[in-house]
Design a protein around this motif. Structure first.
Motif, PDB file in Angstrom:
ATOM      1  N   GLU E 113       6.417  56.339 -87.746  1.00 19.96           N
ATOM      2  CA  GLU E 113       6.555  55.490 -88.928  1.00 19.96           C
ATOM      3  C   GLU E 113       5.267  55.457 -89.727  1.00 19.96           C
ATOM      4  O   GLU E 113       5.296  55.436 -90.959  1.00 19.96           O
ATOM      5  CB  GLU E 113       6.966  54.084 -88.511  1.00 19.96           C
ATOM      6  CG  GLU E 113       8.381  54.055 -87.978  1.00 19.96           C
ATOM      7  CD  GLU E 113       9.044  52.736 -88.253  1.00 19.96           C
ATOM      8  OE1 GLU E 113       8.312  51.734 -88.282  1.00 19.96           O
ATOM      9  OE2 GLU E 113      10.273  52.705 -88.423  1.00 19.96           O
ATOM     10  N   TYR E 268      10.269  46.545 -89.398  1.00 21.08           N
ATOM     11  CA  TYR E 268      10.167  47.981 -89.587  1.00 21.08           C
ATOM     12  C   TYR E 268      11.462  48.578 -89.058  1.00 21.08           C
ATOM     13  O   TYR E 268      12.330  47.854 -88.581  1.00 21.08           O
ATOM     14  CB  TYR E 268       8.947  48.528 -88.849  1.00 21.08           C
ATOM     15  CG  TYR E 268       8.900  48.136 -87.394  1.00 21.08           C
ATOM     16  CD1 TYR E 268       8.362  46.919 -87.005  1.00 21.08           C
ATOM     17  CD2 TYR E 268       9.426  48.969 -86.411  1.00 21.08           C
ATOM     18  CE1 TYR E 268       8.333  46.548 -85.676  1.00 21.08           C
ATOM     19  CE2 TYR E 268       9.403  48.608 -85.085  1.00 21.08           C
ATOM     20  CZ  TYR E 268       8.856  47.390 -84.726  1.00 21.08           C
ATOM     21  OH  TYR E 268       8.845  47.025 -83.428  1.00 21.08           O
ATOM     22  N   HIS E 333      -0.299  50.959 -89.758  1.00 23.25           N
ATOM     23  CA  HIS E 333       1.070  50.544 -89.505  1.00 23.25           C
ATOM     24  C   HIS E 333       1.176  50.099 -88.055  1.00 23.25           C
ATOM     25  O   HIS E 333       0.631  50.737 -87.155  1.00 23.25           O
ATOM     26  CB  HIS E 333       2.042  51.690 -89.762  1.00 23.25           C
ATOM     27  CG  HIS E 333       3.464  51.315 -89.509  1.00 23.25           C
ATOM     28  ND1 HIS E 333       4.124  50.442 -90.316  1.00 23.25           N
ATOM     29  CD2 HIS E 333       4.321  51.666 -88.546  1.00 23.25           C
ATOM     30  CE1 HIS E 333       5.359  50.272 -89.844  1.00 23.25           C
ATOM     31  NE2 HIS E 333       5.498  50.998 -88.764  1.00 23.25           N
TER      32      HIS E 333
END
Lengths: 159, 101, 426, 177, 398
Positions: E113, E268, E333
């Motif tokens: 991600e 997410y 992230h």
């Protein structure tokens, strides 16, 4: 918030921007100690996610040191970045966030950046007495401290 | 060999008693002195029990009282020893020559 | 000479009391050999039962269903290098396991497997047992000290403190059982016509008192006997350093406690001592509270029929075991690789069955009955031990001490006083 | 030894057991006072105490023998071992083990021994050779009756003494009072 | 140990190691008398059964009371961050699985991600759902492993085998999906490499029906067990303020009463589509962490069930260039790994290799709390606390 801080520090805040939806600001090393204090107390960035560094050997100020902060109440992240030259030290944030202790030790371990006011600044992942700072760009990927390996492990090479 | 009579036990007890006395008088280590005292008490017990064979159970009852006393003595003695060791770092009896430390 | 040997058989007492050295030696050998075998069997059973609690198979490789595993273990331990740490106190290091072993085996001198099936019957039997079992503390302390290492020392201090503390509670529970021998109160399950006035410390005497009073002391003065038994059952687990009181050997904290530095044969002596002590204290519990060698309901279910029914139990048990073995044979894989194992298991089952059949022969049946019931009761306790180990987490040291001193001790004193009062009043 | 307890039974090999046990007792006594390492002394003392318990059994005193094993070997000696481990031994092991007056002590002890011998020789008549009648099986009960009857007061005093000893030991050994 | 005594007689350093911010713990002055001041220093690990790997803890003890600890880590250091700088983005992907090897799927998810964000692409919805299912299964597996080892440390042997039995079912699903059981490398940058296999949903649903009674079984063994309660209640307490200051995350933080979960706070993957609770504790003790994790297992099952029901059809891979050259820039992230916040800080210089990858490991930061949690406790509590922190040394040392 940025405006308020800019008002307070003026040119101390070199850059404040957003990249891919993530806020960051680049500040002058001289004010970072104060700034972190204020971010923690006034702006409620009560959770220090990470402290790390990046090495740019071709730059004059070789290192970026970053604090990644998070505020539970605002659900917001911010990165505070300073640039320092090799050999310069950075004020420690241990008195602001207790978690900075090991994180700063790791930065010291990997980059050789010293933190002023850290209670126990020594290597954390590598053994004490190891020569070299592995995450600097001039440290090769298969390089190792041969002397240390020979002296402590009694073998020719660890590879 | 002669059959075993009271006298035999008394001789053993006397020898044990003397061993205990030698231990108390000559050793420096307090722990061993306390153990020597146990030896002496045991010698006494042996006497008491040996006589109780002749003159009824009173000797055995007394031996039990003596064992009780020995337990109390050992507990207090070793307690003193610990307190003493804590202050003086020694368990030698001839170094305990101050009334105050 | 022959007379000397045969004369005992007619005397209706234990060899110790008969003063018959020959039979005493025979009994000693039988009992000690039997205990050693029982320890090996217990080792296998514990691993198997624990494994099945934990959805594993346990030992399966050495012999059919791992039946020969204890023997393999024994050979391994005996041939292992015997290590004595360089800084250890050699003599004490050497003698510590022997002390533990002697202490746990000496208890069996007074354990009555039947009215005549005991090495001897001391008239201070229970006192002797308490004293001798307390000697094993010495071995533990010495083992820890002689190893000259941190973890064994802490383990030894822990376990000696633990054993000394729980001995107190254990002693109180035992005393309340002894008090019951002299009282003939009417429990809800007893009919109360036994002797009164004189109690006894002799193990055989205690069992006989239960028979005379027509009640297991477990149910006497209900719930007092029950509570006393509970205290003993808890204290005996702590006394033998087994889960959940296995702090001295808490492997996640102290690696292996006082015997960390031991290996090979010496280590196996510790294990032998531990398991022997487990069986010993269970025998004590059976003797004191569960009617010893008497079959269930010896006074109510009387008559020839009931005698016959109960005397068939030993044989039936062995036949059941044989049946289990044969089911195992049927379930063995049919591959030729397993042929030896299958035959071995079948042979084992056949031996068990044969023993079962022999146990049906009337003379054997009558003689073996007492021993059978005693061992069956002890086996129940052994199962409890394994069950505890599979179920409970481990106590912390201060909590353990708290349980010993602040819970078991006051309850024990209370039970003792109440027992005495009830005995006088009723 | 256990044969000796039962009345009416002829004890087996009394002489042998007497010499064995008393020899063990005395030998361990010698070890107690000569070993450098207190743990070895304690170990010797334990063996001596157990041998002495055997002697008590031969004297038809099973209850005392039991109490000896429980209290002495199981209780007091554990206490001793505990304390030996708590205090530092290394130094005391390297030092001289006898104090300066050891000659005086030895002389006094020998004098005491001579006194005993004299008393025994002179007073042989006082200890008549007499195989005592073994007491009945109920030795324990009789002791109990005496403890709670004739010696009730002494018994209570003893319990008080133990209480005082507990408190005293705790106060002494506690780090902070 | 050279001398044979409990009490080391050498005078010790009067200066305590680092107790500057131990606001809530009054340790008291060291005693002045002789026997009290001496500390016993015990070395626990690196080869110790209860340190879950090669963690070495130096314990300063007064008797059995812990005066302070120092963790020595790094025995498993492999220089993952350095390796990243010498590999392309794709090549580095499998390496992250080797950090927290009991939750490899989560590690991969975080990395993928982060790189996706840097590349400014987004995985297709179906890929996101597969990611959620596998990640939550992995969270369950991680928690089960934690429970087994934690209970074993406290002395309960049996839960270990029960949890491993049930974890096996999860690993079977992983194996069927991507061929690996432990270090799965399940995801690729831009989506998933593999479409779900035939019967994937059926297997997952079967597992969902299979496991709740098993979780009840664990709880039956432990939750109301008196010994378990005594061993875990009020042990290793960490207050809310200390937890935040020390930066601990995951169940450890939630047990201290902070209702914060990245899946809710900054969703997410596809987590914003699902309905689930964030369990929190009240006291921040070991028991609370236990209950929080147990409840998290149930919530994970809830998420998986919703995901399996709602899983959309469609492609599983976004359009990703063959040679990945993210634009110059930095990205941080983080995801909620089973152990806490797992963050990736990636600096790109526009080339095919990342200029710098910083991994923010939850175990590393959580382990820092060990000292404050065990001060004044007993040695046995240290074991319990190490277990309850749920560290994986592969991740601590990287």
């Amino acid at each position: 918030m940025i405006a308020k801080l800019k008002g307070q520090y003026g040119s101390g805040i070199c850059e404040a921007n957003t990249y891919l939806g993530q806020n960051y600001m680049v500040v002058d090393p001289s004010i970072v100690s104060d700034l972190l204090q204020i971010l923690r107390n006034r702006e409620q960035f009560d959770y220090c996610v990470d402290i790390t560094a990046v090495h740019y050997p071709e730059r004059e100020k070789q290192f970026d040191v970053l604090w990644i902060l998070y505020s539970f109440s605002k659900n917001e992240r911010i990165r505070v970045k300073i640039m320092i030259a090799d050999g310069e030290s950075v004020p420690s944030a241990v008195s602001v966030w207790a978690t900075a202790n090991w994180l700063e030790r790791e930065v010291y371990d990997m980059f050789g950046i010293r933190f002023d006011g850290h209670p126990d600044l020594k290597r954390i992942l590598l053994p004490d007495g190891w020569k070299g700072y592995p995450l600097r760009k001039d440290y090769g990927i298969i390089q190792q401290d041969q002397e240390w390996v020979k002296a402590n492990l009694g073998i020719e090479s660890g590879q | 060999m002669a059959p075993i009579g009271t006298l035999h036990y008394l001789v053993v007890a006397a020898a044990l008693f003397i061993l205990g006395v030698i231990g108390v008088l000559t050793r420096r280590n307090v722990v061993i002195i306390l153990m020597s005292i146990e030896l002496i008490l045991n010698a006494v017990n042996l006497n008491l029990v040996a006589f109780s064979r002749l003159w009824g159970l009173h000797g055995q009852v007394f031996a039990i009282f003596v064992i009780t006393d020995a337990a109390a003595e050992a507990a207090v003695g070793l307690g003193i020893l610990i307190a003493f060791f804590r202050n003086k770092e020694t368990v030698n009896v001839d170094e305990v020559d101050l009334l105050k430390w | 000479m022959l007379d000397y040997i045969t004369s005992y058989l007619s005397s209706n007492t234990t060899p110790g009391q008969a003063g018959n050295v020959f039979w005493a030696l025979v009994y000693i050998m039988i009992v000690f050999g039997g205990i050693s075998v029982a320890v090996m069997a217990m080792n296998w059973l514990e691993r198997k039962a624990l494994a099945h609690f934990q959805i594993r198979l346990g030992p399966m490789r050495v012999g059919p269903h791992g039946l020969l595993q204890p023997i393999a273990d024994a050979i391994k331990l005996m041939t292992k290098e015997d290590i004595i740490p360089a800084e250890a106190d050699k003599f004490v290091f050497w003698i510590a396991p022997l002390i533990i072993l002697c202490a746990s085996f000496a208890i069996y001198i007074v354990v009555p497997f039947g009215p005549t099936h005991a090495i001897t019957d001391l008239n201070i039997g229970i006192l002797f047992m308490l004293g001798v079992s307390s000697l094993s503390v010495l071995g533990v302390v010495m083992a820890g000290w002689a190893s000259n290492s941190h973890y064994p020392l802490i383990g030894a201090l822990r376990s000696s403190a633990q054993m000394v503390s729980y001995e107190v509670a254990m002693g109180l529970a035992v005393v309340s059982a002894i008090v019951m021998t002299s009282l003939h109160g009417l429990g809800p399950y007893g009919v109360g016509v036994g002797t009164s006035g004189t109690g006894t410390l002799s193990m055989i005497g205690i069992v006989q008192a239960q028979q005379e009073q027509h009640v297991w002391f477990l149910f006497k003065f209900f719930p007092l006997g029950f509570i006393a038994f509970g205290i003993f059952a808890i204290a005996m687990v702590a006394e033998t350093n087994r889960a959940p009181f296995d702090l001295p050997e808490a492997e996640s904290e102290l690696t292996a406690g006082f015997h960390t530095e031991y290996s090979g044969l010496r280590w196996s002596l510790f294990m032998l001592g531990e398991y022997a002590a487990m069986i010993a204290v269970s025998s004590i519990a059976v003797t004191l509270w569960l009617g010893g060698w008497y079959r269930p309901f010896p006074n109510t279910l009387t008559g020839d029929t009931w005698d016959l029914v109960f005397s068939l139990f030993p044989g039936l048990t062995f036949l059941a075991l044989a049946a289990i073995a044969f089911v195992g044979v049927r379930r063995m894989p049919k591959h030729p690789y397993f042929r030896v194992q299958t035959i071995g298991l079948a042979g084992f089952g056949a031996v068990l069955g044969l023993i079962g059949l022999i146990l049906f022969v009337p003379p054997v049946r009558d003689r073996i009955q007492d021993i059978y019931w005693f061992i069956a009761k002890v086996a129940g306790f052994m199962y409890l031990y394994i069950w505890y180990r599979a179920t409970f987490p481990r106590y912390r040291f201060d909590q353990l001490m708290k349980v010993g001193w602040k819970v078991l001790l006051p309850i024990g004193i209370g039970v003792l006083i109440l027992t005495a009062i009830l005995g006088v009043v009723l | 030894m256990e044969q000796a307890i039962q009345p009416g039974m002829q004890p087996v090999a009394t002489t042998f057991f007497f010499y064995l046990l008393s020899g063990l007792t005395l030998l361990s006594g010698v070890f107690v006072i000569t070993r450098k390492n207190p743990v070895h002394s304690a170990l010797a003392l334990i063996f001596g105490l157990l041998a002495q318990a055997g002697l008590y059994l031969m004297l038809y005193a099973p209850f005392v023998a039991g109490v000896q094993i429980i209290l002495y070997a199981g209780g007091i000696m554990v206490l001793f071992l505990f304390v030996i481990m708590l205090v530092n031994l290394e130094r005391s092991q390297r030092e001289e083990r006898f104090n300066k007056q050891w000659v005086v002590g030895l002389v006094a002890a020998v004098a005491l021994g001579v006194l005993f011998v004299v008393v025994y020789v002179k007073g042989k008549a006082l200890f008549p050779y007499r195989i005592a009648q073994p007491l009945e099986n109920s030795n324990t009960q009789q002791i109990g009756v005496m403890l709670y009857g004739q010696y009730m007061f002494a018994f209570e005093i003893a319990s008080l003494l133990l209480l005082v000893a507990i408190i005293g030991a705790v106060v002494m050994a506690k780090k902070r009072i | 140990m050279t001398d044979r005594t409990m009490f080391d007689l050498k005078p010790t350093d009067p200066k305590p190691a680092d107790d500057k911010y131990l606001s809530h713990l009054e340790l008291g002055e060291p005693d002045k008398t002789f026997l009290d001041t001496n500390e016993l220093v015990i070395n626990m690990g690196p080869q110790h059964p209860a340190t879950h790997g090669v963690l070495r803890v130096i314990l300063k003890l007064d008797g059995e009371k812990v005066l302070g600890t120092e963790c020595v880590i790094g025995y498993l250091h492999r220089g993952v961050e350095k390796i990243a700088e010498n590999r392309t983005y794709t090549m580095f992907n499998p390496y992250v699985d080797r950090m927290d090897y009991v939750a490899a799927v989560s590690n991969g998810l975080g990395y993928c991600e982060a790189v996706e964000k840097l590349l400014n692409i987004e995985a297709p919805p179906r890929a996101k759902y597969i990611r959620v299912i596998l990640t939550e299964l992995n969270r369950l597996a991680s928690h089960q492993l934690w429970l087994g080892t934690h209970a074993l440390d406290i002395g309960a042997m049996t839960p270990l085998f029960y949890t491993f039995r049930d974890r096996e079912e999860i690993l079977k699903i992983f194996e069927k999906y991507c061929g690996a059981r432990l270090t799965t490398h399940a995801f690729r940058i831009g989506g998933c490499q593999y479409e779900t296999y035939e019967g994937f949903e059926r297997d997952v649903v079967k597992f969902l029906d299979f496991v709740p009674p098993k979780i009840d079984e664990y709880e039956e063994l432990l939750t109301t067990n008196r010994i378990w309660l005594e061993r875990t209640k009020n042990v290793g307490v960490i207050s809310r303020a200390d937890a935040i200051a020390l930066g601990v995350t995951g169940p450890v933080l939630r047990a201290s009463g902070v209702k914060w979960d990245l899946r809710k706070a900054q969703p997410y993957a596809a987590y914003s589509d699902f309905d689930f609770e964030v369990p929190i504790g009240a006291n921040g003790d070991t028991y609370d962490r236990y209950t929080v994790r147990m409840e998290e297992m149930r919530q994970s099952l809830r998420i998986i069930r919703q995901a399996v029901e709602k899983i959309p059809e469609g492609p599983i891979m976004a359009k990703v260039p063959k040679v990945m050259k993210p634009p110059v820039g930095e990205i941080y992230h983080s995801i909620e790994a089973p152990k806490g916040e797992l963050g990736y800080f990636i600096v790109s210089d526009g080339s095919t290799q990342p200029y710098r990858v910083r991994i923010r490991p939850p175990s590393f930061v959580n382990l820092q709390a060990l000292d404050i949690m065990v001060r004044g406790a007993l040695v046995a509590d240290v074991i319990a606390v190490i277990g309850t922190l749920d560290i994986v040394l592969g991740e601590v040392d990287r």
